[in-house]
Design an enzyme around this catalytic site. Structure first.
Site, PDB file in Angstrom:
ATOM      1  N   CYS A 187      19.970  16.842  82.023  1.00  0.00           N
ATOM      2  CA  CYS A 187      19.423  17.533  80.853  1.00  0.00           C
ATOM      3  C   CYS A 187      20.484  18.418  80.205  1.00  0.00           C
ATOM      4  CB  CYS A 187      18.211  18.371  81.256  1.00  0.00           C
ATOM      5  SG  CYS A 187      17.525  19.341  79.912  1.00  0.00           S
ATOM      6  N   CYS A 201      19.286  21.778  78.904  1.00  0.00           N
ATOM      7  CA  CYS A 201      19.065  22.780  79.949  1.00  0.00           C
ATOM      8  C   CYS A 201      20.396  23.351  80.460  1.00  0.00           C
ATOM      9  CB  CYS A 201      18.346  22.182  81.161  1.00  0.00           C
ATOM     10  SG  CYS A 201      17.002  21.070  80.808  1.00  0.00           S
ATOM     11  N   ASP A 202      21.356  22.496  80.681  1.00  0.00           N
ATOM     12  CA  ASP A 202      22.534  22.898  81.459  1.00  0.00           C
ATOM     13  C   ASP A 202      23.854  22.898  80.683  1.00  0.00           C
ATOM     14  OD1 ASP A 202      20.877  23.106  83.675  1.00  0.00           O
ATOM     15  OD2 ASP A 202      21.157  21.020  84.232  1.00  0.00           O
TER      16      ASP A 202
END
Ligand code: NDP
Length: 330
Positions: free
Chosen positions: A136, A139-140
């Site tokens: 992701c 997200c990261d």
């Protein structure tokens, strides 16, 4: 003797399921939540979450889930550890079998069983997940500022994730097993024009190598044209070979799209069966964020509450005359 019929059963314990639990519990519906095989969902394999509102300093995925769970517990949610292994949605009350053993009956069902990123299936991939391996970019990606990052895949997800990662990373190298992308032309053009993007064609990831401090150090790659393997130093690798919704249980019961996502009536969480609602990634191939999952979990709870309320007003004047439930739905 059979257990009493539940008002609401929720499948899934990610942000969608837990938010649905908080709302239905606060509506005194005494929800029962079946946690699923991966309790807590995809956030349990995410490290820092910096885009969930309310946490200015960020929070890790597992404690965020724990806080949501505590909130759902506080208002009276019953949690069942285990996975739904069978469902019968052909008649009401619906029945759900947990781990092949316990059978629950319920007037309404909220499906929040989520989706999972398809993975390559390497042992090193799961071992280093959250330590340089991610599925992701939203997200990261932020944690890879100035780093050397790789993305695997050749579809829209891979090209979109790779393009997003160029905001942070020094270089983003897309690894694809073919010599052409299947991503849409416009996204390909954007990627080809991006000076931070590189491409490794006809290349496969053989292994993800561990470096210092238990983090990723490099990739063992294979040139599929000449079968030669080589090592590329890497700070991160994003697996972007597609997602799949956790809907195998519902094939043949509910209307799913061609990729297996549950289809809901627009602007609601209503599925093709009255009294069955779907929230979160299981019905969302587009946004797939914790906050959108929580949002649709709230919607499903409100839809279920209204459904039960409408149903409770059904009057059966004389035996044999049953009012159709659909009449009472919005
Ligand atoms: P796709 O199925 O379109 O692409 C998956 C890619 O991963 C393919 O290039 C495939 O290779 C590759 N792949 C699959 N398995 C492996 C493997 N084991 N090892 C290496 N490579 C592998 O999935 P996407 O998630 O990219 O897209 C799904 C759908 O969502 C599409 O319809 C897409 O258009 C849509 N989408 C749209 C977006 C947008 O419009 N903004 C953003 C993201 C998705 P190969 O090509 O060889 O099959």
């Amino acid at each position: 003797m059979q257990d009493p019929v539940n008002d609401v059963v929720i499948l899934g314990s990610g942000p969608a399921g837990l938010t649905a639990a908080i709302y239905t519990a606060r509506a005194n519906l005494k929800p029962t939540l079946i946690e699923g095989a991966q309790s807590g969902g995809q956030l349990m394999i995410t490290t820092d979450v910096e885009n969930y509102p309310g946490f200015p300093n960020g929070i890790e995925g597992p404690p965020l889930i724990l806080e949501m769970k505590k909130q759902a517990e506080r208002f009276g949610t019953t949690f069942i550890a285990g996975d739904a292994t069978e469902v019968d949605l052909s008649a009401r009350p619906f029945t759900i079998v947990v781990d092949g053993e316990k059978t629950l009956r319920t007037k309404s069902l909220i499906i929040a069983s989520g989706a999972r990123a398809k993975l390559l299936g390497l042992e090193s991939e799961s071992r280093l997940m959250g330590r340089g391996v991610s599925a992701c970019a939203t997200c990261d990606g932020f944690f890879f500022r100035g780093k050397e990052v790789f993305v695997v895949g050749g579809g829209d997800t891979a090209v979109e994730e790779a393009t997003f990662l160029t905001r942070f990373a020094n270089t983003v190298t897309l690894i694809h097993r073919r010599n052409t992308l299947r991503a849409s032309k416009i996204m390909q053009d954007r990627a080809f024009r991006n000076p931070k993007m590189k491409f490794l064609w006809e290349t496969a990831v053989v292994d993800i190598l561990e470096g210092e401090f238990g983090k990723i150090g490099g990739l063992l790659l294979k040139n599929l044209k000449n079968d030669q393997t080589f090592v590329a130093p890497a700070d991160g690798i994003f697996i972007a070979i597609g997602h799949e919704p956790n809907t195998s249980l519902f094939q043949g019961n509910l209307t799913l799209d061609e990729r297996g996502y549950i289809i809901t009536k627009p602007s609601t969480t209503q599925t093709s069966i009255v009294g069955v609602f779907a929230a979160g990634d299981v019905q969302d191939p587009t946004y797939r964020q914790a906050v959108t999952a929580a949002g649709t979990g709230c919607m499903a709870a409100i839809d279920a509450e209204r459904f039960l309320e409408a149903e409770s007003h059904i009057v059966i004047p004389t035996a044999g005359i049953v009012m159709p439930v659909d009449r009472f739905l919005p």
